[in-house]
Design an enzyme around this catalytic site. Structure first.
Site, PDB file in Angstrom:
ATOM      1  N   GLU A   1       0.831  -1.218   0.000  1.00  0.00           N
ATOM      2  CA  GLU A   1       0.000   0.000   0.000  1.00  0.00           C
ATOM      3  C   GLU A   1       0.861   1.264   0.000  1.00  0.00           C
ATOM      4  OE1 GLU A   1      -2.858  -0.521  -0.829  1.00  0.00           O
ATOM      5  OE2 GLU A   1      -3.072  -2.611  -0.217  1.00  0.00           O
TER       6      GLU A   1
ATOM      7  N   THR B   1      10.201  -3.731 -15.318  1.00  0.00           N
ATOM      8  CA  THR B   1       9.329  -4.841 -14.935  1.00  0.00           C
ATOM      9  C   THR B   1       8.702  -5.408 -16.203  1.00  0.00           C
ATOM     10  OG1 THR B   1       7.457  -3.329 -14.608  1.00  0.00           O
ATOM     11  CG2 THR B   1       8.812  -3.813 -12.697  1.00  0.00           C
TER      12      THR B   1
HETATM   13  N1  ARG Z   1      -5.548  -5.961  -2.504  1.00  0.00           N
HETATM   14  C1  ARG Z   1      -4.772  -4.948  -1.917  1.00  0.00           C
HETATM   15  C2  ARG Z   1      -4.369  -3.868  -2.939  1.00  0.00           C
HETATM   16  O1  ARG Z   1      -4.489  -4.001  -4.122  1.00  0.00           O
HETATM   17  C3  ARG Z   1      -3.584  -5.506  -1.164  1.00  0.00           C
HETATM   18  C4  ARG Z   1      -2.899  -6.721  -1.667  1.00  0.00           C
HETATM   19  C5  ARG Z   1      -1.770  -7.087  -0.721  1.00  0.00           C
HETATM   20  N2  ARG Z   1      -1.292  -8.402  -0.900  1.00  0.00           N
HETATM   21  C6  ARG Z   1      -0.611  -9.106   0.044  1.00  0.00           C
HETATM   22  N3  ARG Z   1      -0.137 -10.287  -0.214  1.00  0.00           N
HETATM   23  N4  ARG Z   1      -0.375  -8.626   1.212  1.00  0.00           N
HETATM   24  O2  ARG Z   1      -3.894  -2.809  -2.575  1.00  0.00           O
HETATM   25 ZN    ZN Z   2      -2.679  -2.828  -4.663  1.00  0.00          ZN
END
Ligand code: ARG
Ligand code: ZN
Ligand code: CA
Length: 508
Positions: free
Chosen positions: A193, A226
């Protein structure tokens, strides 16, 4: 969790804004940046009231991941190993609030709301059962609460409204281990994030699964390192993983922090992604670089702190290295001298005396005299000794691994042991690289620091000196040469072999 289209639009907008302001050129200046962090814990049960330890574990994960110091980075496939880079972006809990008072950097709000939908305005509002953002110009706001539908987390971009700027993490995916639930128990939701918060898009480019867009739209495409990728990857994968956009090996970069794999299988950011995050830090988020949010408001007279280790970081390719640490004067008095005690964990330490002028609030990089290390994984420790009123910030350690060492030993001022590891009980050789002869005590200590043998002898420059290991058990030992001119140590490992053959009667 959020519509690809929305992410994409926001990214492009912010991307253009940064590029137009022309800050790009300076964005790779490698100055370390420390971002002050405030954590808002919104809880409706004891379990949701995440502990201080769990919070600290999340800060640790962020600092490891952004330094490329994380254990999982050692599993990056060979094809991409050269992309592993320290972003020089670090995170510290706030030590002062916006009014300038002491703060732990953690706000706890007991709330009647048991679960929040993503983007719920209540999260960001103390009136509605959440917690108000601290100024985004000085802090990164992280809200931790229970999110509806087991959403892991989401981020708001620099361009979003000021009172919602930051990231929101589900308490079940926050921190390393503790109450965090597998497979989201290594704190990487927050790493991911914060990637978004610094204008990174997902690794597949948020382009509705076609191969047209890279994850660096527009101008920054030029440094895209990437591979093109169709859509998100889940769970853990085995290298190489191919898809319609990258149909031949090395395939897609599913182990990137900006994909969707399980926490333990996420490994790194590329230099292109780091360039982009630093561009954001030098652009729209540049006020954070001069924020004092992480600095104690009530200055002590004397407070020297070790801010970070710049070498060794992660991997070293030499058996002798010059450690580099960043020292900060957190006190109100000018510092003119201190010493740094450093060495391998549980080993004997070297001392370095620093003299100079370090003004209040200033920091300096200190390169320490060469020290010999061994092949394999190890930990180097540093401690500041000086007149100091605050001791908690005087110690730091750095885990690293010596891989394919290109030098067999250090030149000048060091003691070597060879062969190392040693398998023969007839002994090991040591050699001092010092330029002067000295009458010395040559002492061997075991890993517990107990003296196992001692001998008084003349140690001459370049002499190979045999040390007998008869009656020694297998294990880690330290040899220390101490005379009135210098004192040096070296660590060796004794793995008793099956056929103890020729010992080092001749140590050349
Ligand atoms: N779905 C969330 C996003 O797109 C977080 C994904 C985080 N994945 C993890 N393996 N912690 O921001
Ligand atoms: Zn994300
Ligand atoms: Ca201190």
């Amino acid at each position: 969790m959020t519509a690809d289209a929305l992410y994409r639009k926001n990214f492009e907008q912010e991307n253009n804004r940064s590029l137009l302001s022309g800050i790009n050129a300076t964005s790779m200046v490698d100055t370390p940046i420390t971002i002050p962090v405030v954590i808002h814990i919104l809880y409706n049960s004891d379990e949701q009231n995440v502990s201080d330890e769990e919070i600290q574990s999340q800060i640790d994960v962020l600092n490891e991941d952004f330094a490329a110091n994380n254990a999982s980075s050692l599993d990056v496939p060979l094809d991409w190993i050269n992309l592993i880079t320290d972003s020089k972006i670090r995170f510290k809990l706030a030590q002062r609030d916006p009014a300038g008072n002491n703060s732990s950097g953690v706000i706890r709000v007991s709330s009647a709301i048991s679960e929040y939908p993503i983007f719920d305005p209540a999260i960001y509002s103390s009136l509605l059962g959440g917690s108000d953002a601290w100024p985004r110009s000085k802090y990164l706001n992280i809200w931790v609460c229970r999110l509806e539908g087991n959403a892991l987390g989401y981020a708001n971009f620099p361009g979003s409204s000021a009172n919602q700027d930051g990231v929101v993490i589900n308490y079940k995916a926050f921190g390393r281990n503790g109450i965090a639930k597998a497979p989201y128990n290594f704190g990487r939701t927050c790493t991911h994030e914060i990637g978004h918060w610094l204008i990174l898009s997902h690794i597949w480019g948020d382009d509705n699964n076609d191969c047209s867009a890279s994850d660096f739209p527009i101008t920054l495409q030029a440094i895209d390192d990437t591979p093109n990728q169709e859509g998100p990857t889940f769970r853990c994968q085995r290298f190489p993983e191919l898809d319609n956009c990258s149909a031949t090996s090395p395939g897609i970069m599913y182990m990137n922090f900006m994909d969707y794999t399980d926490d333990k299988c996420m490994m790194f950011f590329t230099p292109g992604q780091i360039f982009r995050m630093r561009t954001t830090m030098n652009g729209i988020r540049d006020s954070l670089k001069i924020s004092n949010g992480h600095v104690l408001p009530n200055l002590y007279n004397s407070d020297i702190a070790i801010d970070s280790v710049l070498n060794p970081v992660r991997i070293a390719a030499k058996l002798c290295l010059d450690p580099v640490v960043r020292i900060q004067n957190n006190g109100s008095a000018t510092v003119s001298a201190f010493s740094i005690l450093y060495g391998l964990q549980a080993g004997l330490q070297k001392t370095f005396q620093w003299t100079g002028t370090l003004l209040p609030g200033a920091s300096t990089q200190v390169t320490l005299p060469t020290i010999g290390v061994n092949a394999g994984s190890q930990v180097m420790e540093f401690r500041i000794i000086g007149s100091d009123d605050v001791l908690v910030n005087n110690y730091i350690s750095a885990g690293f691994k010596v891989n394919n060492a290109s030098t067999s030993n250090c030149s000048g001022g060091n003691l070597f042991a060879y062969p190392n590891p040693v398998t023969s009980q007839q002994g090991i050789c040591i050699k001092s690289q010092n330029k002067q002869s000295q009458l010395s005590w040559v002492r061997v200590y075991n890993a517990l620091g107990q003296l196992t043998s001692e001998k008084r002898m003349m140690v001459n420059p370049g002499d190979g000196i045999p040390i007998d290991l008869t009656d020694f058990r297998g294990g880690v030992y330290f040899i220390n040469v101490e005379g009135d001119l210098y004192s040096e140590s070296v660590r060796f490992i004794y793995i008793p072999g099956e056929n103890p053959t020729a010992g080092p009667e001749n140590c050349n």
